[in-house]
Motif scaffolding. Structure first.
Motif, PDB file in Angstrom:
ATOM      1  N   GLU A 145      12.987  13.833  25.139  1.00  0.00           N
ATOM      2  CA  GLU A 145      11.625  13.962  25.676  1.00  0.00           C
ATOM      3  C   GLU A 145      10.939  15.224  25.171  1.00  0.00           C
ATOM      4  O   GLU A 145       9.729  15.396  25.360  1.00  0.00           O
ATOM      5  N   LYS A 159       4.617   4.711  26.874  1.00  0.00           N
ATOM      6  CA  LYS A 159       5.243   4.151  28.070  1.00  0.00           C
ATOM      7  C   LYS A 159       6.738   3.890  27.896  1.00  0.00           C
ATOM      8  O   LYS A 159       7.399   3.404  28.807  1.00  0.00           O
ATOM      9  N   MET A 160       7.254   4.221  26.718  1.00  0.00           N
ATOM     10  CA  MET A 160       8.682   4.012  26.466  1.00  0.00           C
ATOM     11  C   MET A 160       9.486   5.220  26.950  1.00  0.00           C
ATOM     12  O   MET A 160       9.064   6.365  26.773  1.00  0.00           O
ATOM     13  N   SER A 161      10.618   4.970  27.537  1.00  0.00           N
ATOM     14  CA  SER A 161      11.485   6.062  27.949  1.00  0.00           C
ATOM     15  C   SER A 161      12.037   6.774  26.719  1.00  0.00           C
ATOM     16  O   SER A 161      12.545   6.121  25.798  1.00  0.00           O
ATOM     17  N   ARG A 163      14.700   8.096  26.505  1.00  0.00           N
ATOM     18  CA  ARG A 163      16.130   7.792  26.449  1.00  0.00           C
ATOM     19  C   ARG A 163      16.421   6.483  25.730  1.00  0.00           C
ATOM     20  O   ARG A 163      17.561   6.209  25.342  1.00  0.00           O
ATOM     21  N   ASP A 164      15.413   5.688  25.536  1.00  0.00           N
ATOM     22  CA  ASP A 164      15.555   4.451  24.779  1.00  0.00           C
ATOM     23  C   ASP A 164      15.817   4.815  23.320  1.00  0.00           C
ATOM     24  O   ASP A 164      15.045   5.576  22.717  1.00  0.00           O
ATOM     25  N   TYR A 167      13.023   5.094  20.791  1.00  0.00           N
ATOM     26  CA  TYR A 167      12.055   6.195  20.855  1.00  0.00           C
ATOM     27  C   TYR A 167      12.268   7.166  19.683  1.00  0.00           C
ATOM     28  O   TYR A 167      11.347   7.408  18.881  1.00  0.00           O
ATOM     29  N   ARG A 230       3.857  12.202  25.272  1.00  0.00           N
ATOM     30  CA  ARG A 230       3.263  11.977  26.594  1.00  0.00           C
ATOM     31  C   ARG A 230       3.035  13.310  27.321  1.00  0.00           C
ATOM     32  O   ARG A 230       1.981  13.511  27.935  1.00  0.00           O
TER      33      ARG A 230
END
Length: 426
Positions: A145, A159-161, A163-164, A167, A230
Motif C-alpha cells: 500500500e 478499489k483493489m486491495s 494485498r491482491d 496490484y 489511493r
C-alpha cells in the motif's frame, strides 16, 4: 540517480568521438584555484561495500588521490548496508559473515586516513524492475500500500486491495513498459507512513554511526505520472477542499462519483503543488531531526541539475529547500558532457545556495567523459565559486574502459586538478 544503460551508450559514443574531442579541445595550461576547505568527494555505489577488501581499497584510493570526502550508498533499494533496525540486510551481503557491517568498516578505515564519510540514503526508489526483492520483510512485500502508483493504472487499482497480487503486478507491468524514464518501483511521499519510515531510517543511522553527513538521493517522484495511489488521492482531496469555493466542492464531489482521479484531473497545477509539498515536508522534518540530535552533521542532497525539470517533472523543489534553510548542501547532478550546459547549471545552483548561506558541491558525471573533460568541469566549478565537487562515481573510475583506458582515472584527476604544482591538463 543514474541509469546504467545510458552510461554504456554514452561511453561508446564518447569513445568514438575522443580523437575529435582531443583536436577541438587540446591540452591547455590552466591554473584552477580551489576555495580553502574545498570538498573533493566521491559518490561510492553500494557494489563497493560488499567486502572489507573493496572498502579498504576504495578508502585508500580516495586518500591517495587527494579526495577528502566519500559519500557511500548505504540504502540502495529498500535494503541496508549497515546494521538496520528498520530494513533487511542487502542480499548482496549474503556471502559475508553476519557481523560484517559495511558502514562501520568504511567509517573505521576512513577516519584512520582523515576522510569524512557521508551516508547516502536512497529515498523513494524501492526496487529494481528486473530484480525484485525476495525478503518477505522488504517494504515491497510488507507494505504494498506504500507503493507509488502511475496514473494510467490508478483507476483500476483505486478499489483493489494492495494485498491482491494483481496490484503490484499492474504497477510492475506498466513500469517495465515505461522504463525509459523509470529506474524501478517507488514509494509515494504523500503517505505519512512512508515519510515516517524514511525518517526512522535516517534517525537510526544518525544514532548508531558517527557519520559526518547524511545524503538524500531520489528524494523526488519518478515522473509526472506519479503518485496516483489511493492514499495520495485522498490526501490531496483533503488538502484541496479548503482552497475551493462551495460550488467547486459540490462539482468535485459529483465528478468523484464517476472518476476517482477527478481532483488531480481538474486541478492539475494544485496537484503538482501538493506533490512538491509532500516531499518538502519530508526533507524539512528530517533536516530538523538531524540538527536537533547532532547539529554538526551535514545534510546534503543529490538533485536534478536542471532546476526547471526538477521542479515541474520530479516535484523536487530544491531551490526552495535552500532558501528555507532545510538543506546544508545541494549536489546538482550536472552530468551533461557539454561544459557550457554544466556551467549554466552550476551557476544557477551556486547563486541559489550562496544567497541562502548554503553550499554547492558540483556533481560531475565522470562516467560519461574523459579525464580532460572532468578536469575542465572542476575548473569551471571553482571559477563559479562552488564549495566542492563530487564525482560519479568511484566505481567507474577503477574499471578500465574506453574513457578510462589505464584504469587510473582518479590519479590523473589528482595530477591535473588537486596537486598545486600541476597546472597542465593530463
Amino acid at each position: 540517480m543514474r541509469k546504467r544503460p545510458i552510461a554504456v551508450v554514452a561511453s561508446i559514443t564518447l569513445a568514438t568521438l575522443l580523437p575529435i574531442w582531443g583536436q577541438e579541445k587540446p591540452s591547455t595550461v590552466v591554473q584552477s584555484v580551489a576555495k580553502p576547505g574545498e570538498v573533493r568527494a566521491l559518490w561510492v555505489v553500494r557494489t563497493t561495500l560488499t567486502s572489507p577488501e573493496k572498502i579498504r581499497a576504495m578508502v585508500q584510493a580516495a586518500k591517495d588521490n587527494g579526495f577528502n570526502t566519500i559519500i557511500v550508498q548505504v540504502r540502495g533499494r529498500g535494503d541496508a548496508y549497515y546494521r538496520s533496525r528498520k530494513e533487511p540486510r542487502a542480499m548482496e551481503l549474503k556471502d559475508q559473515p553476519i557481523e560484517f557491517d559495511p558502514l562501520a568498516v568504511t567509517l573505521s578505515e576512513a577516519k584512520q586516513r582523515g576522510l569524512r564519510v557521508h551516508a547516502w540514503v536512497n529515498t523513494s526508489l524501492l526496487a529494481n524492475l528486473d530484480a525484485l526483492p525476495t525478503d518477505p520483510n522488504h517494504v515491497y512485500h510488507k507494505h504494498p500500500e506504500w507503493l507509488a502508483v502511475p496514473r494510467p493504472v490508478a483507476g483500476d487499482l483505486y478499489k483493489m486491495s494492495p494485498r491482491d497480487p494483481r496490484y503490484r503486478a499492474r504497477i510492475l507491468e506498466w513500469s517495465k513498459a515505461n522504463r525509459a524514464e523509470l529506474e524501478g518501483i517507488y514509494t509515494g511521499p504523500a503517505n505519512p507512513k512512508v515519510r515516517q519510515h524514511i525518517y526512522d531510517i535516517w534517525m537510526d543511522i544518525l544514532k548508531n554511526y558517527d557519520v559526518d553527513g547524511l545524503h538524500f538521493d531520489y528524494v523526488r517522484l519518478a515522473s509526472p505520472d506519479f503518485d496516483y495511489s489511493r492514499t495520495s488521492l485522498e490526501k490531496f482531496r483533503k488538502w484541496l477542499e479548503p482552497k475551493l469555493s462551495g460550488e467547486e466542492r459540490r462539482q468535485l464531489k459529483q465528478a468523484l462519483k464517476q472518476n476517482p482521479l477527478a481532483a488531480p484531473d481538474t486541478y492539475a497545477a494544485k496537484f503538482a503543488d501538493f506533490q512538491r509539498e509532500q516531499i518538502t515536508m519530508l526533507v524539512e522534518r528530517i533536516y530538523r531531526g538531524v540538527k536537533q540530535r547532532k547539529p554538526h552533521v551535514m545534510v546534503s542532497a543529490a538533485v536534478f541539475a536542471n532546476d526547471e525539470n526538477a521542479y515541474t517533472r520530479r516535484f523536487q523543489d530544491w531551490r526552495r529547500w535552500l532558501s528555507m534553510g532545510i538543506l546544508d548542501v545541494a549536489c546538482p547532478m550536472a552530468y551533461s558532457t557539454d561544459t557550457a550546459v554544466f556551467k549554466k547549471q552550476i551557476e544557477i545552483a551556486t547563486t541559489s545556495a550562496h544567497s541562502a548561506g548554503r553550499n554547492v558541491w558540483a556533481g560531475i558525471g565522470a562516467y560519461r567523459i574523459p579525464v580532460e573533460s572532468t578536469v575542465e568541469k572542476i575548473n569551471v566549478a571553482r571559477g563559479l565559486g562552488a564549495d566542492g565537487i563530487v564525482l560519479f562515481s568511484y566505481d567507474f573510475t577503477i574499471r578500465p574502459g574506453d574513457l578510462n583506458p589505464g584504469g587510473n582515472y582518479l590519479e590523473r584527476v589528482r595530477r591535473a586538478a588537486f596537486e598545486p604544482d600541476m597546472v597542465a591538463a593530463p
